[in-house]
Motif scaffolding. Structure first.
Motif, PDB file in Angstrom:
ATOM      1  N   MET A 320       0.831  -1.208   0.000  1.00 58.65           N
ATOM      2  CA  MET A 320       0.000   0.000   0.000  1.00 58.65           C
ATOM      3  C   MET A 320       0.864   1.257   0.000  1.00 58.65           C
ATOM      4  O   MET A 320       0.601   2.211  -0.748  1.00 58.65           O
ATOM      5  N   CYS A 321       1.901   1.274   0.817  1.00 56.56           N
ATOM      6  CA  CYS A 321       2.781   2.440   0.884  1.00 56.56           C
ATOM      7  C   CYS A 321       3.487   2.663  -0.452  1.00 56.56           C
ATOM      8  O   CYS A 321       3.585   3.805  -0.938  1.00 56.56           O
ATOM      9  N   VAL A 330      -4.508   7.060  -4.280  1.00 54.71           N
ATOM     10  CA  VAL A 330      -4.619   5.894  -3.400  1.00 54.71           C
ATOM     11  C   VAL A 330      -4.789   6.357  -1.959  1.00 54.71           C
ATOM     12  O   VAL A 330      -3.983   7.131  -1.440  1.00 54.71           O
ATOM     13  N   ALA A 332      -6.338   4.968   2.156  1.00 53.10           N
ATOM     14  CA  ALA A 332      -6.598   3.783   2.982  1.00 53.10           C
ATOM     15  C   ALA A 332      -7.706   4.067   3.988  1.00 53.10           C
ATOM     16  O   ALA A 332      -7.749   5.136   4.602  1.00 53.10           O
ATOM     17  N   LEU A 343      -1.762  -1.357   8.397  1.00 53.72           N
ATOM     18  CA  LEU A 343      -1.793  -0.011   7.839  1.00 53.72           C
ATOM     19  C   LEU A 343      -1.091   1.038   8.701  1.00 53.72           C
ATOM     20  O   LEU A 343      -1.161   2.240   8.407  1.00 53.72           O
ATOM     21  N   PHE A 346       1.320   3.200   6.740  1.00 52.68           N
ATOM     22  CA  PHE A 346       0.587   4.032   5.777  1.00 52.68           C
ATOM     23  C   PHE A 346      -0.008   5.241   6.486  1.00 52.68           C
ATOM     24  O   PHE A 346       0.084   6.377   5.998  1.00 52.68           O
ATOM     25  N   VAL A 379      -8.947   2.098  -0.706  1.00 54.13           N
ATOM     26  CA  VAL A 379      -8.687   0.715  -0.327  1.00 54.13           C
ATOM     27  C   VAL A 379      -9.171   0.543   1.111  1.00 54.13           C
ATOM     28  O   VAL A 379      -8.647   1.186   2.033  1.00 54.13           O
ATOM     29  N   GLY A 408      -9.118  -4.888   0.933  1.00 52.61           N
ATOM     30  CA  GLY A 408      -8.076  -5.764   1.446  1.00 52.61           C
ATOM     31  C   GLY A 408      -8.710  -6.660   2.488  1.00 52.61           C
ATOM     32  O   GLY A 408      -8.898  -6.241   3.638  1.00 52.61           O
ATOM     33  N   LEU A 452      -2.261  -6.509  -5.704  1.00 53.22           N
ATOM     34  CA  LEU A 452      -2.788  -5.213  -5.278  1.00 53.22           C
ATOM     35  C   LEU A 452      -2.576  -4.179  -6.374  1.00 53.22           C
ATOM     36  O   LEU A 452      -3.460  -3.357  -6.654  1.00 53.22           O
TER      37      LEU A 452
END
Length: 618
Positions: A320-321, A330, A332, A343, A346, A379, A408, A452
């Motif tokens: 994700m990062c 993007v 979260a 997370l 992130f 996400v 996710g 992803l």
């Protein structure tokens, strides 16, 4: 299986004895959880209120509802399960949540948050309709008030006029503190025993005097108006509750008196207590998030016995990062599970694109839909079993409009010690029912990253990336989202997906030692499902064994069996090895796979049976 034995009677113990008992229970709790792992912080904070409840109520008849259920350890220790606590969260041992099949003192199973008040209202209505006599209590808090269902329950409870008690365990995870010296002073005064006795007597007297009802209503409205300008908790009284609090949730003497008073009120009562999550254990008080749920740890230092290793959640967070660095769209979303879903980094690195909505999965999905509609790439990282609570939003807010929201789906498959309330075994079926949904199943850390990326930048519509708890197995490849042949063979087709592919590959090796060459097919995308590579393999081998860590309904195996029939492909033998249509108990993942026949040795035997049966038929 029941565990009840040597249940202490706390109704007649003194205040000093109750305080000593709380200290002893807190020490025992620390010793036990340091050896078994489990939910520590919330239970340390609920010691005094649990003891006070058992001093006032009979939990074998009165219905005590824990929300969320991970606050129930002290309750278990006080209801004949103290010795069995060493089996906590182990296969065949005590569950980590209330479980009615375990004890008559457990009123209702509770592994998810925010439902206790709703259940309490239902039990209170049943009691009234059936003319029975018992008390109903809901202990809510530890974040549960961030869930919308809690407010639905509170609204209906206050309006119901049913006698019930809601205990709000405010440990700073749910609601804000009252502020101001006047508010604190008034709160202290209105909880004094003499005030409560006067209030009760005044109400009774006004009920007997001619015109007393009118006088009582006038003075009550006047008092409420004055109090409402000074105390910020009038919301509950406006809902219809008699509000008591806030009060120190670690003062067992005062809690006992207030519960005795609340017990006699003919209507809904809300008792607001303030507690410290992790109370009595310095490492847990300093870091309540880390000590919410723990593995085995050193009691002296608070450090885990086994250092944590890289797992799928961590791999997801890293991916994700990396992708957020590439595209500013993007973002979260978490439902109060930032560390649990990987997370944390992130949220640290991209705070302006990080959103923790609390225990509100339905809201999270709808919010993500709004973001996607306006061009963001949201996400939502969520445990599989928690995503169940947002099914309507998946259909209505995301699915119908085909919005590009990525999910996710953490803790997919069997999760181990948390048991049936937390196993992620239903999402393959319910996600497949949503038109336009794509469901990807990485089997390695490398596939988490590549899938992803594929989900964010190459797919359209909703996409779910489902991955298990824990680390990867021997398979470390990256076959991407497509179906891949990992091993060729002409005697039998073995199919699997996710990390269960490791058991399938091991089984193929064992079969080879027996002279049976199995073709191993790994499915990367289970929805929409392309059966072609598997059907081509079965045309060659004539035999099929599908292994899945999901419930039987609408599983891949059933879909394959239908495709074989529809395309008139002759099959000599077929076996579907999955969890069946049942709820799986708690235990280690290895124990539960063995329970369900999913270990490599069991798959090997099952394959031999299929081949043997097929040859007999021919």
């Amino acid at each position: 299986m029941t565990f009840e034995d040597n249940i202490p009677d706390l109704h007649h113990i003194s205040d000093a004895e109750a305080e000593a008992l709380c200290a002893r229970l807190r020490g025992d709790l620390l010793q036990i959880v340091s050896q078994t792992g489990g939910h520590l912080g919330s239970n340390l904070g609920a010691v005094e209120i649990t003891v006070a409840i058992h001093r006032v109520f009979d939990t074998s008849r009165d219905r005590i509802l824990f929300d969320v259920g991970h606050q129930c350890y002290i309750h278990k220790m006080l209801t004949g399960r103290r010795e069995a606590m060493k089996t906590l969260r182990t296969f065949g041992g005590l569950a980590g949540f209330p479980k009615p099949s375990e004890s008559v003192h457990d009123a209702f199973i509770a592994g998810h948050a925010s439902d206790s008040v709703s259940v309490a209202v239902g039990m209170a209505h049943a009691r009234t309709r059936m003319g029975e006599k018992y008390h109903v209590l809901a202990l809510i808090g530890d974040g549960a008030l961030t869930g919308g269902l809690a407010y639905e329950g509170l609204s209906n409870a206050g309006d119901s006029k049913e006698p019930l008690i809601v205990i709000l365990n405010d440990n700073g995870m749910s609601i804000t503190k009252n502020v101001g010296g006047v508010a604190e002073h008034l709160a202290r005064q209105r909880l004094k025993p003499q005030y409560l006795r006067f209030k009760k007597g005044y109400r009774k007297l006004m009920g007997k005097l001619p015109g007393g009802g009118h006088i009582y209503r006038f003075t009550h409205k006047l008092k409420t108006a004055i109090k409402g300008t000074l105390l910020p908790c009038s919301m509950f009284e406006e809902m219809g509750f008699t509000y008591l609090g806030p009060v120190d949730g670690h003062d067992v003497r005062r809690l006992t008196r207030l519960l005795q008073y609340a017990k006699d009120i003919d209507g809904p009562v809300l008792l607001h207590i303030r507690t410290v999550k992790g109370k009595g254990y310095a490492p847990a008080e300093r870091n309540p998030d880390r000590f919410h749920g723990v593995s085995r740890f050193c009691l002296e230092t608070g450090e885990p016995v086994q250092p944590s290793k890289r797992d799928f959640s961590k791999a997801f967070g890293e991916a994700m990062c990396a992708l957020a660095e590439e595209d500013e769209r993007v973002c979260a979303i978490s439902a109060a599970m930032v560390p649990g879903t990987g997370l944390h980094d992130f949220f640290e690195r991209f705070p302006e694109r990080s959103f923790d909505v609390g225990i509100a999965e339905g809201h999270a999905v709808s919010m993500a839909a709004g973001m996607a509609k306006q061009g963001m790439l949201p996400v939502f990282a969520v445990y599989s079993s928690f995503l169940q609570r947002a099914y309507d939003m998946l259909v209505h807010d995301v699915g119908i409009q085909g919005l590009h929201v990525v999910f996710g789906v953490d803790r997919a498959g069997l999760v181990g010690a948390d048991g049936e309330t937390h196993h992620g075994t239903l999402d393959p079926a319910f996600l497949d029912t949503i038109p336009g949904m794509t469901v990807l199943c990485p089997a390695s850390f490398a596939e988490v990253s590549s899938m992803l990326r594929y989900a964010l930048f190459q797919c359209t519509g909703p996409v779910a990336l489902r991955y298990p708890r824990g680390g990867e197995g021997e398979y470390r490849g990256d076959a991407g989202p497509e179906t891949a042949i990992l091993r060729t063979g002409g005697d039998l087709t073995l199919v699997g997906y996710g990390t269960l592919i490791n058991e399938v590959l091991q089984s193929a090796t064992q079969l080879a030692e027996l002279g049976i060459e199995a073709e191993v097919v790994k499915v990367g995308r289970i929805t929409p499902f392309d059966p072609t590579p598997i059907l081509d393999s079965v045309r060659k081998t004539g035999y099929l064994l599908v292994a899945e860590e999901s419930n039987a309904s609408n599983c891949i195996g059933q879909r394959l069996a239908a495709d074989l029939l529809l395309q008139n492909i002759p099959v000599k033998g077929i076996a579907l090895q999955n969890l069946g249509n049942r709820f799986i108990p708690h235990g280690t993942v290895e124990q539960l796979r063995e329970l369900c026949g999913l270990r490599a040795e069991q798959l090997t035997k099952r394959a031999e049976e299929v081949l043997r049966h097929g040859k007999k038929e021919t």
